[in-house]
Design a protein around this motif. Structure first.
Motif, PDB file in Angstrom:
ATOM      1  N   THR A 260      26.318  49.854  28.356  1.00 56.00           N
ATOM      2  CA  THR A 260      27.338  49.921  27.308  1.00 56.00           C
ATOM      3  C   THR A 260      28.729  49.732  27.891  1.00 56.00           C
ATOM      4  O   THR A 260      29.540  48.946  27.363  1.00 56.00           O
ATOM      5  CB  THR A 260      27.262  51.268  26.579  1.00 56.00           C
ATOM      6  OG1 THR A 260      25.959  51.436  26.018  1.00 56.00           O
ATOM      7  CG2 THR A 260      28.302  51.343  25.470  1.00 56.00           C
ATOM      8  N   GLY A 261      29.025  50.456  28.964  1.00 61.01           N
ATOM      9  CA  GLY A 261      30.338  50.348  29.587  1.00 61.01           C
ATOM     10  C   GLY A 261      30.617  48.955  30.105  1.00 61.01           C
ATOM     11  O   GLY A 261      31.731  48.433  29.963  1.00 61.01           O
ATOM     12  N   GLU A 270      34.319  51.273  34.914  1.00 56.06           N
ATOM     13  CA  GLU A 270      34.135  51.865  33.591  1.00 56.06           C
ATOM     14  C   GLU A 270      32.650  51.977  33.247  1.00 56.06           C
ATOM     15  O   GLU A 270      32.226  52.928  32.577  1.00 56.06           O
ATOM     16  CB  GLU A 270      34.864  51.018  32.541  1.00 56.06           C
ATOM     17  CG  GLU A 270      36.381  51.091  32.640  1.00 56.06           C
ATOM     18  CD  GLU A 270      36.901  52.513  32.503  1.00 56.06           C
ATOM     19  OE1 GLU A 270      36.458  53.220  31.564  1.00 56.06           O
ATOM     20  OE2 GLU A 270      37.734  52.918  33.337  1.00 56.06           O
ATOM     21  N   ALA A 271      31.856  51.017  33.705  1.00 53.10           N
ATOM     22  CA  ALA A 271      30.406  51.097  33.478  1.00 53.10           C
ATOM     23  C   ALA A 271      29.824  52.318  34.177  1.00 53.10           C
ATOM     24  O   ALA A 271      29.010  53.054  33.601  1.00 53.10           O
ATOM     25  CB  ALA A 271      29.736  49.824  33.978  1.00 53.10           C
ATOM     26  N   LEU A 272      30.251  52.551  35.423  1.00 53.21           N
ATOM     27  CA  LEU A 272      29.770  53.723  36.162  1.00 53.21           C
ATOM     28  C   LEU A 272      30.226  55.009  35.491  1.00 53.21           C
ATOM     29  O   LEU A 272      29.446  55.975  35.388  1.00 53.21           O
ATOM     30  CB  LEU A 272      30.280  53.666  37.604  1.00 53.21           C
ATOM     31  CG  LEU A 272      29.918  54.868  38.491  1.00 53.21           C
ATOM     32  CD1 LEU A 272      28.407  55.066  38.569  1.00 53.21           C
ATOM     33  CD2 LEU A 272      30.518  54.692  39.884  1.00 53.21           C
ATOM     34  N   GLY A 275      28.143  55.511  32.424  1.00 51.86           N
ATOM     35  CA  GLY A 275      26.789  55.812  32.860  1.00 51.86           C
ATOM     36  C   GLY A 275      26.660  57.247  33.349  1.00 51.86           C
ATOM     37  O   GLY A 275      25.704  57.950  32.990  1.00 51.86           O
ATOM     38  N   ALA A 276      27.622  57.692  34.152  1.00 51.65           N
ATOM     39  CA  ALA A 276      27.590  59.064  34.667  1.00 51.65           C
ATOM     40  C   ALA A 276      27.729  60.082  33.547  1.00 51.65           C
ATOM     41  O   ALA A 276      27.049  61.118  33.534  1.00 51.65           O
ATOM     42  CB  ALA A 276      28.697  59.255  35.704  1.00 51.65           C
ATOM     43  N   ALA A 277      28.596  59.798  32.582  1.00 48.20           N
ATOM     44  CA  ALA A 277      28.776  60.710  31.446  1.00 48.20           C
ATOM     45  C   ALA A 277      27.504  60.796  30.609  1.00 48.20           C
ATOM     46  O   ALA A 277      27.094  61.880  30.184  1.00 48.20           O
ATOM     47  CB  ALA A 277      29.957  60.254  30.588  1.00 48.20           C
TER      48      ALA A 277
END
Length: 306
Positions: A260-261, A270-272, A275-277
């Motif tokens: 998604t990010g 921003e993807a990481l 993903g982490a959230a």
């Protein structure tokens, strides 16, 4: 379009009880039933983020119908192939006051015609599509099955993400998957050695890049995650504060959040972060995370360039 493939989906029968004792009748306190499997979990998190996707794979019997109906109730499109022999598996996850125990079923027997049907579906994908290959395979399939899928799609420039263990993962690297997502334990399994430090994880993550992976996302549980990008940038995420409630699906949620990010920003940092959230929100929830909780935790995620 994003397609997820779950070759061996399940009904996850999640039980909560005070303790589990062998040889006697045990009574549960709480039980729930969910459509499970790594690709299905990714589909659910993508949908939670408002990202449309189509779930593919094999289902069989009354358990397969439950899986299909559950996804449709969630508003997730699917195009499962119905298998005649056997039943989609039931996986029991027993949570007690002390620990968690899992008992996983086998799954149906996949025929050559079933395999042909799946490959015909995948043949329609194009360079505008993303394909997620996630999780284990039924015993009736060989551990080069993901490799065969990637071989078929090798000229189509489909972005392929692989979240699998051991040979299922290693066999695909020659076809340069866009992203792989091993966790720190799976890295140790792949290289048959105990890995204790972040530097060792990065070293072996780079080895996987050398073997063909374009991007390597390594989840580390309570220590966050590391991303090694196609341009050799290395980022690390922290994890937000919270209480661990659920060990199932957090890695899949990280994959869904990462996709998604990336789609929204075309930025690996921003993807990481997303993903982490997403992974943390599932770990701190009783089931897969809801978007409100993901957004709440996202503000606590910090990305550091190493």
């Amino acid at each position: 379009m994003i397609y997820t493939v779950t070759l061996n989906p399940s009904i996850d029968h999640v039980i909560e009880m005070n303790e589990l004792q062998e040889g006697i009748v045990n009574k549960v306190n709480i039980e729930n039933f969910y459509a499970g499997g790594k690709g299905i979990n990714v589909s659910k998190i993508l949908k939670e983020h408002g990202v449309e996707n189509i779930a593919l794979g094999f289902i069989s019997g009354f358990t397969g119908e439950f899986i299909k109906n559950n996804l449709e109730q969630c508003g997730i499109k699917n195009d499962f192939i119905n298998v005649l022999n056997g039943y989609s598996r039931i996986n029991m996850k027993i949570k007690t006051n002390e620990n968690e125990t899992e008992i996983n079923g086998l799954g149906p027997s996949i025929s050559s015609s079933n395999i042909k049907d799946l490959f015909n579906q995948l043949e329609k994908l194009s360079s505008n599509d993303i394909l997620v290959l996630a999780g284990s395979i039924p015993p009736s399939l060989s551990d080069n099955f993901y490799e065969e899928i990637m071989k078929q799609l090798s000229t189509k420039n489909v972005k392929i993400i692989v979240d699998a263990r051991n040979n299922l993962l290693l066999n695909v690297l020659k076809y340069r998957p866009f992203l792989i997502k091993p966790n720190h334990n799976e890295i140790s399994e792949i290289f048959n050695k105990e890995i204790k430090t972040i530097d060792e994880l990065i070293f072996h993550g780079n080895k996987l890049k050398e073997m063909g992976a374009q991007n390597v996302l390594i989840s580390m549980g309570g220590d966050g995650a590391i991303l090694i990008t196609e341009s050799n940038e290395i980022y690390r995420s922290n994890i937000p504060k919270g209480t661990l409630k659920n060990s199932v699906g957090s890695g899949d949620s990280m994959v869904g959040g990462f996709i998604t990010g990336y789609l929204k920003t075309n930025d690996y940092k921003e993807a990481l972060k997303l993903g982490a959230a997403s992974g943390s929100a599932t770990a701190y929830s009783d089931d897969l995370a809801k978007i409100s909780f993901i957004n709440e935790l996202s503000s606590q995620i910090q990305i550091t360039k190493l």
